[in-house]
Design a protein around this motif. Structure first.
Motif, PDB file in Angstrom:
ATOM      1  N   ALA A   2      36.058  -8.650 -10.904  1.00 32.58           N
ATOM      2  CA  ALA A   2      36.548  -9.926 -11.719  1.00 32.58           C
ATOM      3  C   ALA A   2      36.433  -9.552 -13.252  1.00 32.58           C
ATOM      4  N   HIS A   3      35.478  -8.871 -13.477  1.00 30.20           N
ATOM      5  CA  HIS A   3      35.014  -8.549 -14.772  1.00 30.20           C
ATOM      6  C   HIS A   3      35.823  -7.245 -15.616  1.00 30.20           C
ATOM      7  N   ALA A   4      36.616  -6.747 -14.775  1.00 33.81           N
ATOM      8  CA  ALA A   4      36.878  -5.446 -15.114  1.00 33.81           C
ATOM      9  C   ALA A   4      38.315  -5.291 -15.123  1.00 33.81           C
TER      10      ALA A   4
ATOM     11  N   GLY B  53      41.128 -14.172  -3.303  1.00 32.61           N
ATOM     12  CA  GLY B  53      41.156 -12.778  -3.040  1.00 32.61           C
ATOM     13  C   GLY B  53      39.927 -12.288  -2.349  1.00 32.61           C
ATOM     14  N   LEU B  54      38.538 -12.803  -2.720  1.00 26.67           N
ATOM     15  CA  LEU B  54      37.506 -12.366  -2.069  1.00 26.67           C
ATOM     16  C   LEU B  54      37.609 -12.865  -0.639  1.00 26.67           C
ATOM     17  N   HIS B  55      37.901 -14.108  -0.540  1.00 30.45           N
ATOM     18  CA  HIS B  55      38.093 -14.661   0.907  1.00 30.45           C
ATOM     19  C   HIS B  55      38.867 -13.752   1.687  1.00 30.45           C
TER      20      HIS B  55
ATOM     21  N   HIS C 212      24.515 -15.783 -17.890  1.00 26.77           N
ATOM     22  CA  HIS C 212      25.403 -15.030 -16.642  1.00 26.77           C
ATOM     23  C   HIS C 212      24.333 -14.168 -15.987  1.00 26.77           C
ATOM     24  N   TYR C 213      23.797 -14.539 -14.769  1.00 31.14           N
ATOM     25  CA  TYR C 213      24.185 -16.077 -14.113  1.00 31.14           C
ATOM     26  C   TYR C 213      22.633 -16.549 -13.945  1.00 31.14           C
ATOM     27  N   PRO C 214      23.126 -18.165 -13.458  1.00 29.96           N
ATOM     28  CA  PRO C 214      21.960 -18.529 -12.603  1.00 29.96           C
ATOM     29  C   PRO C 214      21.984 -17.618 -11.460  1.00 29.96           C
TER      30      PRO C 214
ATOM     31  N   SER D 247      25.615 -12.658  -9.755  1.00 31.44           N
ATOM     32  CA  SER D 247      27.066 -12.773  -9.788  1.00 31.44           C
ATOM     33  C   SER D 247      27.672 -14.335  -9.697  1.00 31.44           C
ATOM     34  N   PHE D 248      28.781 -14.508  -9.851  1.00 30.63           N
ATOM     35  CA  PHE D 248      29.384 -15.707  -9.772  1.00 30.63           C
ATOM     36  C   PHE D 248      29.164 -16.288  -8.295  1.00 30.63           C
ATOM     37  N   VAL D 249      28.977 -17.612  -8.066  1.00 30.13           N
ATOM     38  CA  VAL D 249      28.680 -18.031  -6.775  1.00 30.13           C
ATOM     39  C   VAL D 249      29.776 -18.029  -5.648  1.00 30.13           C
TER      40      VAL D 249
HETATM   41  C1  LIG Z   1      35.374 -15.571 -12.490  1.00 28.98           C
HETATM   42  C2  LIG Z   1      34.820 -14.654 -11.174  1.00 28.98           C
HETATM   43  C3  LIG Z   1      35.133 -14.837  -9.963  1.00 28.98           C
HETATM   44  C4  LIG Z   1      36.070 -16.087  -9.515  1.00 28.98           C
HETATM   45  O1  LIG Z   1      37.261 -15.885 -10.094  1.00 28.98           O
HETATM   46  P1  LIG Z   1      38.340 -17.107 -10.002  1.00 28.98           P
HETATM   47  O2  LIG Z   1      39.659 -16.442 -10.113  1.00 28.98           O
HETATM   48  O3  LIG Z   1      37.981 -18.025 -10.793  1.00 28.98           O
HETATM   49  O4  LIG Z   1      38.351 -17.374  -8.434  1.00 28.98           O
HETATM   50  C5  LIG Z   1      34.369 -14.341  -8.867  1.00 28.98           C
HETATM   51  N1  LIG Z   1      33.649 -13.187  -9.245  1.00 28.98           N
HETATM   52  C6  LIG Z   1      33.051 -13.111 -10.616  1.00 28.98           C
HETATM   53  C7  LIG Z   1      32.176 -11.918 -10.761  1.00 28.98           C
HETATM   54  C8  LIG Z   1      33.812 -13.813 -11.571  1.00 28.98           C
HETATM   55  O5  LIG Z   1      33.312 -13.583 -12.811  1.00 28.98           O
END
Ligand SMILES: *Cc1c(COP(=O)(O)O)cnc(C)c1O
Length: 375
Positions: free
Chosen positions: A157-159, A60-62, A317-319, A82-84
């Protein structure tokens, strides 16, 4: 020995099993009517006009970056806390991730001042994240994006489950990974209020093709054209069926999460633990994570190990993304001192609807012991 208290666990029941089985029995497994129904229900529950179900939030981000027109050589402002996936997807577009610092340890959302410092002629989009499930107020970010003529992507993603009627981002990207507030095992959703963007999202989700396999099966179309590049980022019917069940519960689960977070906050206060708890808790929060900031002097690894020995899982959450080898090598980032000190001291405590207030007391009692031993 206590019963084990896990960090984050999915809540799954008979309804999910039945829903998945029904899809298997129906014989149509790939993107079809169930996906459509899931998209419509998700959009209306979260206050968006449109939703596009995808194979993951990363996908989705892509897609959001591509739909925003991010191309090779562009810059995208993103959080390091954030997540990588936030940075990986920018690099996949051939663009340069420009990391923003957080506002403060108490309010670890990305800082608008940093965005203003780091925006350039090359900036094409800005990405924010509703870290831990606490919603970013989007109006100042909308103004910033409009002022510079760039797109605003909110990584939500967290909401999941948090009503987003006042979200002013061009795109919101949800995750249904197994440890998120609702799950489809793997899966995600891109939401937008822009009809044209929704059409672009739907195209690039499936190879840029102008018709779907289901359209052709039903005789609504006989061939297709490809007008632009795309991916295979589709969701399938099994996941959508599970998502429809989870969607009915997610607001209730989030209410439980808020109660548990409230309990953590009370107990930390009452026991006078030397911890800082980020963010104010309010009714809008999805409380995906329960972060706390440890005292500067404490040894986080020893604390995590002690907790583990008591059967309590904790995490980090997170390195920070800018400190991963790949990013340090290719995209050295300066001026992220608040993110760095936050990430050195952050500890994530168990939080999910499967734990009780008594479990929260157990976590805090053990954390108290761990803190005393580690300083
Ligand atoms: C989990 C997460 C993602 C990636 O989600 P996927 O569905 O596993 O690709 C992206 N951003 C954040 C902040 C996340 O916690």
């Amino acid at each position: 020995m206590n019963k084990d208290i896990g960090l984050s666990e999915a809540t799954l029941g008979l309804a999910e099993q039945t829903a998945v089985l029904e899809v298997v029995k129906s014989g149509w497994l790939t993107q079809g009517d169930t996906v459509k129904k899931f998209e419509e229900s998700f959009a209306s529950q979260h206050g968006f006009k449109y939703s596009c179900a995808v194979s993951s939030c990363t996908a989705g981000l892509h897609m959001a970056l591509v739909a925003a027109g991010v191309k090779a050589g562009d810059e995208v402002l993103i959080p390091s806390l954030s997540f990588v996936a936030a940075a990986n997807t920018v690099v996949q577009c051939g663009a340069v991730p420009v990391f923003m610092d957080i506002a403060s340890l108490r309010s670890p959302h990305v800082s608008l001042a940093q965005a203003n410092d780091k925006v350039t002629e090359k900036t094409r989009a800005v990405m924010i994240v509703d870290y831990a499930g606490y919603l970013v107020k989007t109006q100042p970010w909308r103004d910033f994006a409009d002022q510079h003529g760039i797109s605003l992507i909110d990584d939500t993603a967290h909401a999941a489950g948090a009503a987003q009627h006042s979200n002013l981002a061009d795109f919101c990207t949800y995750s249904f990974f197994g440890n998120k507030n609702m799950t489809t095992a793997e899966g995600g959703m891109v939401c937008t209020n822009d009809e044209q963007q929704q059409e672009i999202l739907q195209r690039i989700r499936s190879h840029g093709m102008t018709t779907s396999t289901l359209d052709r099966k039903r005789g609504h179309a006989y061939s297709y054209d490809v007008e632009r590049l795309g991916f295979n980022y589709r969701m399938d019917e099994l996941r959508a069926a599970m998502g429809l069940v989870q969607l009915q519960h997610v607001s209730g689960w989030n209410a439980t999460r808020r109660e548990l977070s409230q309990r953590y906050r009370e107990l930390i206060d009452e026991s006078q633990l030397p911890l800082m708890v980020p963010f104010e808790l309010d009714e809008s929060a999805a409380c995906h994570l329960q972060p706390v900031v440890l005292p500067e002097s404490s040894n986080r690894q020893l604390i995590m190990q002690y907790m583990r020995e008591q059967g309590i899982q904790t995490s980090i959450h997170y390195p920070p993304i800018h400190q991963f080898s790949f990013y340090k090598r290719s995209y050295p980032a300066a001026n992220l001192s608040t993110t760095e000190s936050y990430c050195e001291r952050e500890l994530t405590l168990p939080l999910h609807p499967g734990i009780t207030k008594a479990d929260v007391s157990t976590v805090i009692r053990n954390l108290d012991d761990a803190l005393k031993q580690s300083t």
